[in-house]
Design a protein around this motif. Structure first.
Motif, mmCIF file in Angstrom:
data_model
loop_
_atom_site.group_PDB
_atom_site.id
_atom_site.type_symbol
_atom_site.label_atom_id
_atom_site.label_comp_id
_atom_site.label_asym_id
_atom_site.label_seq_id
_atom_site.Cartn_x
_atom_site.Cartn_y
_atom_site.Cartn_z
ATOM 1 N N UNK A 210 0.947 -1.286 -0.046
ATOM 2 C CA UNK A 210 -0.098 -0.066 -0.102
ATOM 3 C C UNK A 210 0.991 1.290 -0.179
ATOM 4 N N UNK A 211 1.938 1.318 0.836
ATOM 5 C CA UNK A 211 2.783 2.483 0.937
ATOM 6 C C UNK A 211 3.418 2.890 -0.575
ATOM 7 N N UNK A 212 4.044 1.589 -1.151
ATOM 8 C CA UNK A 212 4.804 1.749 -2.391
ATOM 9 C C UNK A 212 3.884 2.406 -3.448
ATOM 10 N N UNK A 213 2.540 1.774 -3.503
ATOM 11 C CA UNK A 213 1.667 2.196 -4.372
ATOM 12 C C UNK A 213 1.496 3.727 -4.336
ATOM 13 N N UNK A 214 1.253 4.052 -2.915
ATOM 14 C CA UNK A 214 0.687 5.508 -2.679
ATOM 15 C C UNK A 214 1.936 6.465 -3.153
ATOM 16 N N UNK A 215 2.891 6.141 -2.834
ATOM 17 C CA UNK A 215 4.119 7.074 -2.954
ATOM 18 C C UNK A 215 4.482 6.903 -4.518
ATOM 19 N N UNK A 216 4.176 5.966 -5.314
ATOM 20 C CA UNK A 216 4.410 5.830 -6.753
ATOM 21 C C UNK A 216 3.312 6.250 -7.601
ATOM 22 N N UNK A 217 2.175 6.301 -6.984
ATOM 23 C CA UNK A 217 0.984 6.721 -7.857
ATOM 24 C C UNK A 217 0.529 5.607 -8.622
ATOM 25 N N UNK A 218 0.397 4.421 -8.113
ATOM 26 C CA UNK A 218 -0.184 3.227 -9.202
ATOM 27 C C UNK A 218 -0.877 2.539 -8.064
ATOM 28 N N UNK A 219 -1.842 1.909 -8.987
ATOM 29 C CA UNK A 219 -2.830 0.906 -8.135
ATOM 30 C C UNK A 219 -1.936 -0.397 -7.747
ATOM 31 N N UNK A 220 -2.350 -1.037 -6.548
ATOM 32 C CA UNK A 220 -1.922 -2.385 -6.297
ATOM 33 C C UNK A 220 -1.814 -3.499 -7.492
ATOM 34 N N UNK A 221 -3.215 -3.251 -8.181
ATOM 35 C CA UNK A 221 -3.207 -4.282 -9.024
ATOM 36 C C UNK A 221 -2.169 -4.344 -10.304
ATOM 37 N N UNK A 222 -1.926 -2.991 -10.643
ATOM 38 C CA UNK A 222 -1.078 -2.860 -11.632
ATOM 39 C C UNK A 222 0.400 -3.058 -11.119
ATOM 40 N N UNK A 223 0.628 -2.689 -10.200
ATOM 41 C CA UNK A 223 1.992 -2.726 -9.686
ATOM 42 C C UNK A 223 2.246 -4.316 -9.461
ATOM 43 N N UNK A 224 1.575 -5.020 -8.865
ATOM 44 C CA UNK A 224 1.660 -6.544 -8.592
ATOM 45 C C UNK A 224 1.878 -7.093 -9.948
ATOM 46 N N UNK A 225 0.829 -6.802 -10.836
ATOM 47 C CA UNK A 225 0.776 -7.433 -12.089
ATOM 48 C C UNK A 225 1.995 -7.210 -12.900
ATOM 49 N N UNK A 226 2.513 -6.116 -12.946
ATOM 50 C CA UNK A 226 3.736 -5.618 -13.697
ATOM 51 C C UNK A 226 4.943 -6.393 -13.045
ATOM 52 N N UNK A 227 4.923 -6.363 -11.767
ATOM 53 C CA UNK A 227 6.310 -6.983 -11.103
ATOM 54 C C UNK A 227 6.198 -8.286 -11.545
ATOM 55 N N UNK A 228 4.973 -9.053 -11.250
ATOM 56 C CA UNK A 228 5.213 -10.498 -11.572
ATOM 57 C C UNK A 228 5.264 -10.938 -13.076
ATOM 58 N N UNK A 229 4.935 -9.944 -14.107
ATOM 59 C CA UNK A 229 5.127 -10.300 -15.508
ATOM 60 C C UNK A 229 6.588 -10.151 -15.867
ATOM 61 N N UNK A 230 7.063 -9.120 -15.335
ATOM 62 C CA UNK A 230 8.438 -8.735 -15.708
ATOM 63 C C UNK A 230 9.596 -9.116 -14.940
ATOM 64 N N UNK A 231 9.205 -9.364 -13.878
ATOM 65 C CA UNK A 231 10.381 -9.781 -12.675
ATOM 66 C C UNK A 231 10.290 -11.377 -12.213
ATOM 67 N N UNK A 232 8.931 -11.524 -12.328
ATOM 68 C CA UNK A 232 8.732 -13.189 -11.633
ATOM 69 C C UNK A 232 8.225 -12.802 -10.240
ATOM 70 N N UNK A 233 8.453 -11.752 -9.794
ATOM 71 C CA UNK A 233 8.060 -11.633 -7.991
ATOM 72 C C UNK A 233 7.253 -10.669 -7.852
ATOM 73 N N UNK A 234 6.484 -10.640 -6.515
ATOM 74 C CA UNK A 234 5.806 -9.305 -6.231
ATOM 75 C C UNK A 234 6.775 -8.223 -5.740
ATOM 76 N N UNK A 235 6.264 -7.132 -5.617
ATOM 77 C CA UNK A 235 7.289 -5.946 -4.999
ATOM 78 C C UNK A 235 7.787 -6.295 -3.844
ATOM 79 N N UNK A 236 7.095 -6.977 -2.675
ATOM 80 C CA UNK A 236 7.610 -7.236 -1.446
ATOM 81 C C UNK A 236 8.552 -8.327 -1.580
ATOM 82 N N UNK A 237 8.555 -9.431 -2.570
ATOM 83 C CA UNK A 237 9.300 -10.528 -2.593
ATOM 84 C C UNK A 237 10.622 -10.147 -3.434
ATOM 85 N N UNK A 238 10.404 -9.058 -4.184
ATOM 86 C CA UNK A 238 11.705 -8.178 -4.815
ATOM 87 C C UNK A 238 12.605 -7.615 -3.727
ATOM 88 N N UNK A 239 11.979 -6.981 -2.918
ATOM 89 C CA UNK A 239 12.281 -6.227 -1.717
ATOM 90 C C UNK A 239 13.242 -7.059 -1.026
#
Length: 291
Positions: A210-239
């Motif tokens: 939630x905090x990452x999305x708020x600061x980046x100005x992007x929805x949870x679904x978009x951030x999670x889906x893009x990270x999964x598609x391009x990196x293969x992990x969720x944002x928190x897993x990548x962290x």
């Protein structure tokens, strides 16, 4: 600050100059590594890369740059397209002025060479002088100038220039559409790049989605889906992966103990840190230090 700066700073990547000068005769270069990026800049003359990555030896001319990442196929550089010496016994290293060909060769050691970060880049990056672009061309010219007429502190100057050379090589891959997935692909989307920069700049912050999305100005679904598609992990897993990559670089420092790295990485105990490190890096921290 762009998304790449905190990544490079966080990993504390620096080029080590291994050879700068001329070569004569039936020369051979064997700079294969499973843990380092090797780069070769032709400062004079010509050489050939023998590798299964190309159907025939690849010619390199003055001003051309090639980088080999750890996942590159076994390769050799030689004076000839037809002849590949069996070893380096015939090598004649000379001053740049006396060489039939000249090279600037260096190494950038990676703590986690099999990580998704580096695997997303091409195994071999070839940048011709004619396609280097204005900025990279100027940098290459500076490196060649400094190595062809050595002065006080030349090696140190060249090493710092080569740090920038690696960053510009990554930029070249992105701009030439050679990277279509992974962290460097995420950096091309401004909203995703903002979230990635926050992770890279402040890896020890207890980020939530939630905090990452708020600061980046992007929805949870978009951030999670893009990270999964391009990196293969969720944002928190990548962290978590990013924290452990930084920890791996700390473990390479002679004055850092496993206990100290575990504490700096935010783990409450060495066993918890060791378990996470082994799961993601492949070996326990103590064994990693001994490699």
């Amino acid at each position: 600050m762009d998304a790449l700066t905190p990544l490079i700073n966080g990993l504390n990547l620096h080029a080590k100059l291994v050879y700068s000068g001329g070569v004569c005769g039936r020369w051979l270069m064997d700079h294969n590594s499973e843990t380092s990026v090797w780069f070769h800049l032709v400062s004079k003359g010509r050489g050939f890369v023998h590798s299964p990555s190309w159907p025939e030896p690849l010619p390199l001319d003055t001003g051309d740059l090639i980088l080999f990442l750890p996942h590159a196929a076994r390769h050799f550089l030689s004076y000839s397209a037809e002849d590949l010496p069996a070893d380096e016994c015939d090598n004649r290293m000379t001053d740049w002025q006396d060489g039939e060909a000249g090279f600037v060769c260096g190494e950038i050691r990676l703590a986690a060479p099999k990580s998704l970060l580096w695997q997303a880049l091409p195994a071999e990056i070839v940048i011709r002088q004619t396609e280097a672009g204005t900025i990279l061309t100027r940098l290459l010219e500076l490196v060649i100038s400094e190595t062809s007429t050595p002065r006080f502190g030349s090696d140190s100057v060249v090493e710092r220039l080569c740090d920038s050379l690696f960053v510009l090589a990554i930029r070249h891959c992105i701009e030439q559409d050679l990277v279509r997935e992974g962290v460097f692909a995420v950096m091309q989307d401004k909203r995703l790049a903002k979230a990635l920069s926050l992770i890279h700049e402040q890896p020890w912050h207890a980020w939530t989605l939630s905090e990452l999305c708020a600061k980046a100005g992007v929805s949870k679904s978009v951030l999670s889906e893009k990270f999964a598609a391009l990196i293969g992990h969720s944002p928190i897993e990548y962290l978590t992966l990013w924290r452990l990559q930084i920890a791996a670089h700390w473990l390479m420092e002679p004055n850092m103990t496993v206990e100290r790295v575990a504490e700096r990485s935010g783990y409450e105990s060495v066993p918890a840190f060791s378990k996470a490190f082994k799961r993601h890096i492949g070996v326990a921290p103590g064994a990693f230090r001994r490699v």
